[in-house]
Enzyme design. Structure first.
Site, PDB file in Angstrom:
ATOM      1  N   HIS A  56       0.852  -1.190   0.000  1.00  0.00           N
ATOM      2  CA  HIS A  56       0.000   0.000   0.000  1.00  0.00           C
ATOM      3  C   HIS A  56       0.888   1.240   0.000  1.00  0.00           C
ATOM      4  O   HIS A  56       1.946   1.270   0.631  1.00  0.00           O
ATOM      5  CB  HIS A  56      -0.862  -0.054   1.269  1.00  0.00           C
ATOM      6  CG  HIS A  56      -1.930   0.985   1.367  1.00  0.00           C
ATOM      7  ND1 HIS A  56      -1.663   2.314   1.606  1.00  0.00           N
ATOM      8  CD2 HIS A  56      -3.280   0.885   1.271  1.00  0.00           C
ATOM      9  CE1 HIS A  56      -2.795   2.982   1.660  1.00  0.00           C
ATOM     10  NE2 HIS A  56      -3.799   2.140   1.461  1.00  0.00           N
TER      11      HIS A  56
ATOM     12  N   SER B 235      -8.264   3.728   0.723  1.00  0.00           N
ATOM     13  CA  SER B 235      -8.797   2.381   0.877  1.00  0.00           C
ATOM     14  C   SER B 235      -8.344   1.492  -0.273  1.00  0.00           C
ATOM     15  O   SER B 235      -8.359   1.904  -1.437  1.00  0.00           O
ATOM     16  CB  SER B 235     -10.326   2.424   0.918  1.00  0.00           C
ATOM     17  OG  SER B 235     -10.874   1.128   0.771  1.00  0.00           O
ATOM     18  N   LYS B 236      -7.954   0.243   0.070  1.00  0.00           N
ATOM     19  CA  LYS B 236      -7.579  -0.709  -0.968  1.00  0.00           C
ATOM     20  C   LYS B 236      -8.766  -1.017  -1.879  1.00  0.00           C
ATOM     21  O   LYS B 236      -8.604  -1.315  -3.045  1.00  0.00           O
ATOM     22  CB  LYS B 236      -7.071  -2.006  -0.330  1.00  0.00           C
ATOM     23  CG  LYS B 236      -5.752  -1.863   0.390  1.00  0.00           C
ATOM     24  CD  LYS B 236      -5.313  -3.196   0.975  1.00  0.00           C
ATOM     25  CE  LYS B 236      -3.989  -3.060   1.719  1.00  0.00           C
ATOM     26  NZ  LYS B 236      -3.555  -4.354   2.309  1.00  0.00           N
ATOM     27  N   ARG B 237      -9.962  -0.960  -1.321  1.00  0.00           N
ATOM     28  CA  ARG B 237     -11.169  -1.300  -2.095  1.00  0.00           C
ATOM     29  C   ARG B 237     -11.639  -0.126  -2.946  1.00  0.00           C
ATOM     30  O   ARG B 237     -12.224  -0.329  -4.003  1.00  0.00           O
ATOM     31  CB  ARG B 237     -12.294  -1.725  -1.146  1.00  0.00           C
ATOM     32  CG  ARG B 237     -12.024  -3.004  -0.397  1.00  0.00           C
ATOM     33  CD  ARG B 237     -13.239  -3.434   0.404  1.00  0.00           C
ATOM     34  NE  ARG B 237     -13.601  -2.441   1.406  1.00  0.00           N
ATOM     35  CZ  ARG B 237     -13.062  -2.400   2.619  1.00  0.00           C
ATOM     36  NH1 ARG B 237     -12.138  -3.265   2.965  1.00  0.00           N
ATOM     37  NH2 ARG B 237     -13.450  -1.472   3.489  1.00  0.00           N
ATOM     38  N   ARG B 238     -11.376   1.110  -2.501  1.00  0.00           N
ATOM     39  CA  ARG B 238     -11.967   2.268  -3.146  1.00  0.00           C
ATOM     40  C   ARG B 238     -10.970   3.073  -3.997  1.00  0.00           C
ATOM     41  O   ARG B 238     -11.332   3.685  -4.995  1.00  0.00           O
ATOM     42  CB  ARG B 238     -12.576   3.170  -2.077  1.00  0.00           C
ATOM     43  CG  ARG B 238     -13.341   4.379  -2.597  1.00  0.00           C
ATOM     44  CD  ARG B 238     -13.874   5.210  -1.431  1.00  0.00           C
ATOM     45  NE  ARG B 238     -12.808   5.664  -0.555  1.00  0.00           N
ATOM     46  CZ  ARG B 238     -12.725   5.384   0.731  1.00  0.00           C
ATOM     47  NH1 ARG B 238     -13.627   4.620   1.303  1.00  0.00           N
ATOM     48  NH2 ARG B 238     -11.715   5.840   1.478  1.00  0.00           N
TER      49      ARG B 238
END
Length: 245
Positions: A18, A236-239
């Site tokens: 990240h 966010s990793k998802r967003r």
């Protein structure tokens, strides 16, 4: 403590590196290189269900691409689980921790009935014996404060009464992150703990564990502000786009 500073970067191989983690690695690397200290790398790979060897490879390759070379051999936290469990048992033998046979459903029901949340210390004085289905909890002091000086945030204080008796060993016998983190930092003689501010609330527990085991404190604690997106929300990793594949 060693004369030269010892800093560590401790990523978890549950995803690609990240950008926020890379920044934390950079800060640790810069301090180590500026002070003539060491920059150590620890892979926190105790989550067996989510860890992937290729993720570890990605972390190592990404750090090398960034020019953030580390000192010494890479430490794998999974290799130290027995030492972590032994530390937990020593806390239990010293009376700093106790066994708990409450289920998550029972804890939630009691909290709901009391109009609160979290664990209520139900097993503190029940004398529960270790066995299948029992977790080990730290006996948090009822009074006083746990305080530390943060290079970024200044003096930080937590009322001990607001910190629940947190789990050290899960009911399946595996150590939790806080315990492994505290013991590995001590074993690696880390002098400077530099990480994201999302770890601030866990720091008093980290310090309690170390002090109960007679391991003292790191010389320096620093919690870096988190990176945010254009909406001022944590990346966010998802967003958000935060890593490279």
């Amino acid at each position: 403590m060693p004369a030269a500073p010892r800093l560590r970067f401790a990523p978890s191989p549950t995803g690609y590196l990240h950008v926020g983690s890379a920044r934390a690695a950079l800060f640790n690397w810069l301090v180590a290189r500026r002070t003539g200290g060491q920059f150590l790398l620890r892979i926190e790979d105790t989550d067996r269900e989510r860890n992937r060897p290729e993720r570890t490879d990605n972390i190592l390759e990404s750090l090398e691409w960034l020019g953030l070379g580390w000192d010494g051999e890479v430490v794998h936290q999974a290799d130290n689980l027995e030492a972590h469990a032994d530390g937990a048992r020593r806390l239990a033998e010293a009376g700093a921790a106790y066994w708990c046979d409450c289920t998550p459903e029972e804890i939630e029901a009691r909290a709901k009935a009391a109009g609160g949340a979290g664990y209520d210390g139900h097993c503190r004085d029940r004398g529960v014996a270790p066995g299948p289905g029992t977790a080990l909890r730290f006996r948090t002091p009822d009074e006083g404060t746990t305080s530390f000086t943060d290079v970024v945030r200044g003096d930080v204080h937590f009322d001990n009464a607001t910190i629940e008796d947190f789990v050290l060993l899960r009911s399946n016998g595996t150590p939790v992150f806080l315990l492994s983190n505290a013991l590995d930092d001590a074993a690696m003689e880390i002098t400077h703990v530099v990480r994201g501010e999302d770890h601030v609330n866990g720091t008093p527990k980290y310090l309690m564990i170390r002090e109960a085991l007679g391991l003292g404190r790191p010389e320096v604690l620093a919690h870096l502000p988190l990176l945010v997106n254009e909406s001022r929300k944590k990346l966010s990793k998802r967003r958000d786009s935060v890593a490279g594949g």
